[in-house]
Design a protein around this motif. Structure first.
Motif, PDB file in Angstrom:
ATOM      1  N   PHE A 137       0.788  -1.251  -0.048  1.00  0.00           N
ATOM      2  CA  PHE A 137       0.127  -0.220   0.068  1.00  0.00           C
ATOM      3  C   PHE A 137       0.793   1.364   0.090  1.00  0.00           C
ATOM      4  O   PHE A 137       1.650   1.516   0.823  1.00  0.00           O
ATOM      5  CB  PHE A 137      -0.992   0.173   1.171  1.00  0.00           C
ATOM      6  CG  PHE A 137      -2.169  -0.763   1.121  1.00  0.00           C
ATOM      7  CD1 PHE A 137      -3.462  -0.029   1.110  1.00  0.00           C
ATOM      8  CD2 PHE A 137      -2.320  -2.184   0.432  1.00  0.00           C
ATOM      9  CE1 PHE A 137      -4.601  -0.638   1.021  1.00  0.00           C
ATOM     10  CE2 PHE A 137      -3.554  -2.679   0.337  1.00  0.00           C
ATOM     11  CZ  PHE A 137      -4.805  -1.941   0.575  1.00  0.00           C
ATOM     12  N   SER A 138       0.584   2.014  -1.092  1.00  0.00           N
ATOM     13  CA  SER A 138       1.465   3.215  -0.891  1.00  0.00           C
ATOM     14  C   SER A 138       0.409   4.264  -0.159  1.00  0.00           C
ATOM     15  O   SER A 138      -0.379   3.971   0.383  1.00  0.00           O
ATOM     16  CB  SER A 138       1.278   3.922  -2.405  1.00  0.00           C
ATOM     17  OG  SER A 138      -0.024   4.104  -2.875  1.00  0.00           O
ATOM     18  N   ALA A 139       1.346   5.679  -0.056  1.00  0.00           N
ATOM     19  CA  ALA A 139       0.550   6.665   0.957  1.00  0.00           C
ATOM     20  C   ALA A 139      -0.869   6.986   0.358  1.00  0.00           C
ATOM     21  O   ALA A 139      -1.980   7.012   0.965  1.00  0.00           O
ATOM     22  CB  ALA A 139       1.191   7.807   0.996  1.00  0.00           C
ATOM     23  N   GLU A 140      -1.164   6.946  -0.953  1.00  0.00           N
ATOM     24  CA  GLU A 140      -2.338   7.304  -1.771  1.00  0.00           C
ATOM     25  C   GLU A 140      -3.421   6.022  -1.180  1.00  0.00           C
ATOM     26  O   GLU A 140      -4.715   6.368  -0.845  1.00  0.00           O
ATOM     27  CB  GLU A 140      -2.185   7.463  -3.119  1.00  0.00           C
ATOM     28  CG  GLU A 140      -3.678   7.775  -3.848  1.00  0.00           C
ATOM     29  CD  GLU A 140      -3.404   7.685  -5.291  1.00  0.00           C
ATOM     30  OE1 GLU A 140      -4.551   8.078  -6.003  1.00  0.00           O
ATOM     31  OE2 GLU A 140      -2.078   7.643  -5.612  1.00  0.00           O
ATOM     32  N   ASP A 141      -2.876   4.776  -1.546  1.00  0.00           N
ATOM     33  CA  ASP A 141      -3.593   3.735  -1.147  1.00  0.00           C
ATOM     34  C   ASP A 141      -4.231   3.717   0.533  1.00  0.00           C
ATOM     35  O   ASP A 141      -5.209   3.314   0.717  1.00  0.00           O
ATOM     36  CB  ASP A 141      -3.033   2.464  -1.474  1.00  0.00           C
ATOM     37  CG  ASP A 141      -2.842   2.318  -2.879  1.00  0.00           C
ATOM     38  OD1 ASP A 141      -3.572   2.373  -3.700  1.00  0.00           O
ATOM     39  OD2 ASP A 141      -1.769   1.607  -3.387  1.00  0.00           O
ATOM     40  N   CYS A 142      -3.223   4.083   1.071  1.00  0.00           N
ATOM     41  CA  CYS A 142      -3.559   4.120   2.803  1.00  0.00           C
ATOM     42  C   CYS A 142      -4.872   5.180   2.847  1.00  0.00           C
ATOM     43  O   CYS A 142      -5.754   5.034   3.895  1.00  0.00           O
ATOM     44  CB  CYS A 142      -2.494   4.441   3.368  1.00  0.00           C
ATOM     45  SG  CYS A 142      -1.013   3.114   3.594  1.00  0.00           S
ATOM     46  N   MET A 143      -4.529   6.193   2.343  1.00  0.00           N
ATOM     47  CA  MET A 143      -5.765   7.391   2.354  1.00  0.00           C
ATOM     48  C   MET A 143      -6.982   7.034   1.689  1.00  0.00           C
ATOM     49  O   MET A 143      -8.078   7.221   2.397  1.00  0.00           O
ATOM     50  CB  MET A 143      -5.274   8.532   1.732  1.00  0.00           C
ATOM     51  CG  MET A 143      -4.026   9.191   2.191  1.00  0.00           C
ATOM     52  SD  MET A 143      -4.315   9.672   4.172  1.00  0.00           S
ATOM     53  CE  MET A 143      -5.916  10.804   4.009  1.00  0.00           C
ATOM     54  N   ASN A 144      -6.908   6.112   0.627  1.00  0.00           N
ATOM     55  CA  ASN A 144      -8.279   5.705   0.203  1.00  0.00           C
ATOM     56  C   ASN A 144      -8.868   4.598   1.126  1.00  0.00           C
ATOM     57  O   ASN A 144      -9.983   4.554   1.129  1.00  0.00           O
ATOM     58  CB  ASN A 144      -7.850   5.121  -1.370  1.00  0.00           C
ATOM     59  CG  ASN A 144      -7.455   6.118  -2.274  1.00  0.00           C
ATOM     60  OD1 ASN A 144      -7.832   7.151  -2.388  1.00  0.00           O
ATOM     61  ND2 ASN A 144      -6.523   5.915  -3.410  1.00  0.00           N
ATOM     62  N   LEU A 145      -7.931   3.742   1.676  1.00  0.00           N
ATOM     63  CA  LEU A 145      -8.520   2.679   2.523  1.00  0.00           C
ATOM     64  C   LEU A 145      -9.227   3.762   3.615  1.00  0.00           C
ATOM     65  O   LEU A 145     -10.122   3.235   4.135  1.00  0.00           O
ATOM     66  CB  LEU A 145      -7.503   1.721   3.008  1.00  0.00           C
ATOM     67  CG  LEU A 145      -8.038   0.730   4.096  1.00  0.00           C
ATOM     68  CD1 LEU A 145      -9.029   0.000   3.613  1.00  0.00           C
ATOM     69  CD2 LEU A 145      -6.618   0.072   4.658  1.00  0.00           C
ATOM     70  N   ILE A 146      -8.439   4.796   4.067  1.00  0.00           N
ATOM     71  CA  ILE A 146      -9.040   5.152   5.557  1.00  0.00           C
ATOM     72  C   ILE A 146     -10.566   5.983   5.053  1.00  0.00           C
ATOM     73  O   ILE A 146     -11.364   5.943   5.861  1.00  0.00           O
ATOM     74  CB  ILE A 146      -8.038   6.399   5.853  1.00  0.00           C
ATOM     75  CG1 ILE A 146      -6.824   5.866   6.411  1.00  0.00           C
ATOM     76  CG2 ILE A 146      -8.842   7.476   6.920  1.00  0.00           C
ATOM     77  CD1 ILE A 146      -5.798   6.717   6.737  1.00  0.00           C
TER      78      ILE A 146
END
Length: 474
Positions: free
Chosen positions: A347-356
């Motif tokens: 998970f990239s930083a963008e993926d983490c934010m999308n998951l959040i």
């Protein structure tokens, strides 16, 4: 734990009125070496299925519990000649998961001449019908109920599996099997090699069922439909990497009404709904592989499982945006971590934010994940409002890349302690090198350290937004 555990066992064995002892909650990865000094005259039923017993330990357990009537456990043996030096005449029922040496299993049976009920699940061990008949006749003459599963590993095919399916089933077609006991055997086998994969009694009596879409089956039962029953199956796992888990062969079998854990590949074929007309008991779903067009099927499965708690996905490729649109009223545990057997996406930083910001991320309480940066993990900790446990690996973590590192030199653990409240607990798993963070939700701090460049929480963002509005209108 090493010092407290024997003391705890002695306390249990000293309870004079205790008759039933269920210790299945104790899970020990090492071999069981009990140091019980007390002898119980009351315990008659023991269940200890998640700890491995070697022969000396099992003998010790029998000496300390001489009036056992029922025992359920996991046993293994690395010794070729270790006879048991006791007899338990009271033993009537044995449920055993057993691995490795055949001789040791016979020694166990010699200790219980009055056994009437035997359930045995074996791996890496093979008996044909003639050998089982001899063992039961010699050591278990009073046996009435026999439930067997022999899960045959690939190495067995190369080393000791010399019979094909028809030759193997012939050994189970004797008078002993078909007339005296009416114990019928089914053999699942590889349709290409004609070699047995799993041999079991009918009806199927075990919670786990492992399936490959190359499976075919034959049995000794004259009317198989009278004995086909998979009501006990709670977990179905996959055995190969073919296109789909199910095919027309398995449609001859009954449905699986009690399924709680399911391991599948997407997309599904038409057989799925026939095998699983209801997923009302499903609590855990593992999706081994899926592509962009499979998300609609995954959402359909989630919608049909009202009590689904855990969802595990294998991110072998960059995650599609549809993942972050999945919805469920019941899922609280997500497992999206690295698969060591294949390339997995982190998970990239963008993926983490999308998951959040996703529906599943909002309600997630337990998360297993691989991230490309520790800052992404910190975002997850602070911004997922219901998260109570995060288990993660980070690509910028050097601990597991250098075997000379000691726990005292764990740079990531120290970094987390510096950036998390003291009420949060971190732990490094010494075997998997995963980092676990237990989050104190009651004392959750809403503002992240500003010197990391890590974004603040929604509450802090909202305060900043209000300040901007006030300045604009002032």
């Amino acid at each position: 734990m090493e010092y407290l555990f024997p003391e705890s066992l002695n306390n249990i064995w000293s309870i004079s009125t205790l008759t039933h002892c269920n210790l299945n909650g104790i899970q020990r990865s090492e071999r069981w070496i009990p140091k019980i000094s007390s002898i119980s005259t009351s315990i008659e039923y023991i269940s200890l299925e998640h700890s491995v017993f070697e022969m000396p330990s099992l003998s010790h357990l029998f000496h300390c519990t001489p009036h056992l009537k029922s025992l359920s456990l996991f046993a293994s043996s690395t010794y070729s000649d270790v006879p048991m030096d006791c007899v338990i005449p009271s033993m009537k029922s044995l449920k055993i998961h057993y691995e490795t040496l055949i001789d040791s299993l016979q020694y166990i049976f010699q200790t219980m001449p009055n056994l009437r009920h035997l359930t045995i699940d074996t791996r890496r061990m093979y008996f044909d019908g003639y050998e089982w008949e001899q063992i039961i006749t010699n050591y278990l003459p009073k046996l009435k109920i026999f439930r067997l599963k022999m899960d045959l590993s690939p190495e067995m095919h190369m080393n000791i599996m010399t019979k094909n399916v028809d030759e193997l089933l012939l050994t189970y077609r004797t008078t002993f099997w078909l007339e005296e006991h009416r114990w019928f055997i089914q053999c699942d086998y590889d349709s290409e090699s004609l070699q047995p994969i799993m041999v079991y009694t009918l009806p199927y009596a075990f919670h786990n069922y492992r399936y490959s879409n190359k499976h075919c089956s034959k049995s000794t039962c004259p009317n198989e439909e009278n004995y086909w029953s998979y009501d006990s199956v709670e977990t179905i796992s996959r055995n190969n990497n073919e296109k789909t888990l199910f095919n027309a062969y398995i449609l001859r079998h009954p449905r699986f009404p009690s399924i709680r854990h399911l391991e599948i590949r997407l997309p599904l074929d038409d057989c799925f709904s026939l095998l699983f007309p209801s997923l009302n008991r499903l609590t855990s779903l593992n999706v081994d592989y899926f592509n962009d067009v499979s998300y609609s099927q995954l959402q359909m499965l989630i919608d049909q499982a009202p009590f689904l708690y855990s969802l595990k996905l294998d991110p072998r490729q960059r995650l599609h945006s549809q993942l972050f649109q999945l919805t469920s009223k019941s899922i609280r545990r997500l497992d999206i971590k690295f698969n060591p057997s294949a390339y997995s996406y982190k998970f990239s930083a963008e993926d983490c934010m999308n998951l959040i910001n996703s529906p599943l991320g909002f309600q997630c309480e337990v998360l297993y994940i691989d991230v490309s940066s520790r800052n992404g993990a910190l975002d997850l900790i602070y911004k997922m409002p219901n998260l109570r446990l995060l288990v993660f690996k980070s690509e910028d973590d050097q601990f597991f890349k250098n075997s000379s590192f000691l726990p005292t030199n764990d740079e990531l653990a120290q970094w987390l302690r510096d950036h998390l409240p003291s009420s949060y607990t971190t732990f490094r798993d010494p075997r998997s090198f995963e980092t676990r963070v237990w989050i104190d939700r009651q004392n959750r701090k809403h503002v992240l350290p500003s010197n990391d460049g890590v974004t603040t929480t929604w509450q802090n963002k909202f305060s900043g937004f209000l300040s901007t509005i006030k300045q604009f209108f002032s």
